[in-house]
Write a protein that holds these residues in place. Structure first.
Motif, PDB file in Angstrom:
ATOM      1  N   UNK A 187       1.193  -1.460  -0.328  1.00  0.00           N
ATOM      2  CA  UNK A 187      -0.203  -0.007   0.335  1.00  0.00           C
ATOM      3  C   UNK A 187       0.884   1.394   0.197  1.00  0.00           C
ATOM      4  N   UNK A 188       2.287   1.326   1.146  1.00  0.00           N
ATOM      5  CA  UNK A 188       3.235   2.076   0.816  1.00  0.00           C
ATOM      6  C   UNK A 188       3.447   2.421  -0.801  1.00  0.00           C
ATOM      7  N   UNK A 189       4.123   1.611  -1.680  1.00  0.00           N
ATOM      8  CA  UNK A 189       4.508   1.778  -2.585  1.00  0.00           C
ATOM      9  C   UNK A 189       3.573   2.180  -3.451  1.00  0.00           C
ATOM     10  N   UNK A 190       2.087   1.204  -3.528  1.00  0.00           N
ATOM     11  CA  UNK A 190       1.448   2.443  -4.170  1.00  0.00           C
ATOM     12  C   UNK A 190       0.763   3.500  -4.265  1.00  0.00           C
ATOM     13  N   UNK A 191       1.048   3.949  -3.060  1.00  0.00           N
ATOM     14  CA  UNK A 191       0.735   5.241  -2.575  1.00  0.00           C
ATOM     15  C   UNK A 191       1.724   6.060  -3.181  1.00  0.00           C
ATOM     16  N   UNK A 192       2.645   5.950  -2.872  1.00  0.00           N
ATOM     17  CA  UNK A 192       3.622   6.713  -3.332  1.00  0.00           C
ATOM     18  C   UNK A 192       4.756   7.204  -4.932  1.00  0.00           C
ATOM     19  N   UNK A 193       3.486   5.179  -5.712  1.00  0.00           N
ATOM     20  CA  UNK A 193       2.952   5.718  -7.057  1.00  0.00           C
ATOM     21  C   UNK A 193       2.702   6.921  -7.684  1.00  0.00           C
ATOM     22  N   UNK A 194       1.686   6.658  -6.521  1.00  0.00           N
ATOM     23  CA  UNK A 194       0.171   8.445  -6.830  1.00  0.00           C
ATOM     24  C   UNK A 194       1.376   9.695  -6.505  1.00  0.00           C
ATOM     25  N   UNK A 195       1.926   9.189  -5.646  1.00  0.00           N
ATOM     26  CA  UNK A 195       2.487  11.267  -5.442  1.00  0.00           C
ATOM     27  C   UNK A 195       3.698  11.124  -6.704  1.00  0.00           C
ATOM     28  N   UNK A 196       3.590   9.989  -7.333  1.00  0.00           N
ATOM     29  CA  UNK A 196       5.153  10.508  -8.416  1.00  0.00           C
ATOM     30  C   UNK A 196       3.858  11.426  -9.410  1.00  0.00           C
ATOM     31  N   UNK A 197       2.598  10.308  -9.503  1.00  0.00           N
ATOM     32  CA  UNK A 197       2.394  10.842 -10.925  1.00  0.00           C
ATOM     33  C   UNK A 197       1.529  11.847 -10.560  1.00  0.00           C
ATOM     34  N   UNK A 198       1.411  12.768  -9.262  1.00  0.00           N
ATOM     35  CA  UNK A 198       1.381  14.121  -9.180  1.00  0.00           C
ATOM     36  C   UNK A 198       2.043  15.165  -9.825  1.00  0.00           C
ATOM     37  N   UNK A 199       2.969  14.767  -9.256  1.00  0.00           N
ATOM     38  CA  UNK A 199       4.386  14.959  -9.292  1.00  0.00           C
ATOM     39  C   UNK A 199       4.979  15.470 -10.783  1.00  0.00           C
ATOM     40  N   UNK A 200       5.144  14.678 -11.187  1.00  0.00           N
ATOM     41  CA  UNK A 200       5.099  14.519 -12.695  1.00  0.00           C
ATOM     42  C   UNK A 200       4.217  15.474 -13.551  1.00  0.00           C
ATOM     43  N   UNK A 201       3.211  15.522 -12.574  1.00  0.00           N
ATOM     44  CA  UNK A 201       1.941  16.283 -13.616  1.00  0.00           C
ATOM     45  C   UNK A 201       2.689  17.650 -13.248  1.00  0.00           C
ATOM     46  N   UNK A 202       2.361  17.690 -12.124  1.00  0.00           N
ATOM     47  CA  UNK A 202       2.866  19.428 -11.594  1.00  0.00           C
ATOM     48  C   UNK A 202       4.170  19.885 -12.859  1.00  0.00           C
ATOM     49  N   UNK A 203       5.141  18.734 -12.896  1.00  0.00           N
ATOM     50  CA  UNK A 203       6.253  19.643 -13.916  1.00  0.00           C
ATOM     51  C   UNK A 203       5.300  19.686 -15.413  1.00  0.00           C
ATOM     52  N   UNK A 204       4.860  18.619 -15.748  1.00  0.00           N
ATOM     53  CA  UNK A 204       4.714  19.360 -16.991  1.00  0.00           C
ATOM     54  C   UNK A 204       3.281  20.124 -16.712  1.00  0.00           C
TER      55      UNK A 204
END
Length: 75
Positions: free
Chosen positions: A32-49
């Motif tokens: 669950x921790x890994x899945x959550x961090x994957x979502x955080x990375x997705x948001x971070x990538x979106x913020x960069x984009x």
């Protein structure tokens, strides 16, 4: 030998989970921790984009999150 910064981060993450009655040594919790961090990375990538964060900040934050993601393996 003193703990490495990575080990200290893992211990900090584990302490946070323990304070909520969970542990990163539990495979389901670690997943669950890994899945959550994957979502955080997705948001971070979106913020960069979207130009919310610059390239340098993006890379720094991604590295920090990757360090967090290694926590279960270091416990």
């Amino acid at each position: 030998m003193p703990p490495t910064p990575q080990q200290q981060l893992a211990e900090t993450m584990e302490a946070m989970f323990l304070s909520h009655g969970r542990t990163l040594t539990d495979p389901q919790t670690a997943d669950a921790f890994s899945v959550t961090l994957g979502a955080v990375l997705l948001m971070l990538d979106g913020a960069r984009a979207e130009g919310v964060v610059g390239e340098e900040a993006h890379e720094t934050l991604r590295g920090m999150i990757a360090g967090m993601a290694d926590s279960p393996m270091l416990l």
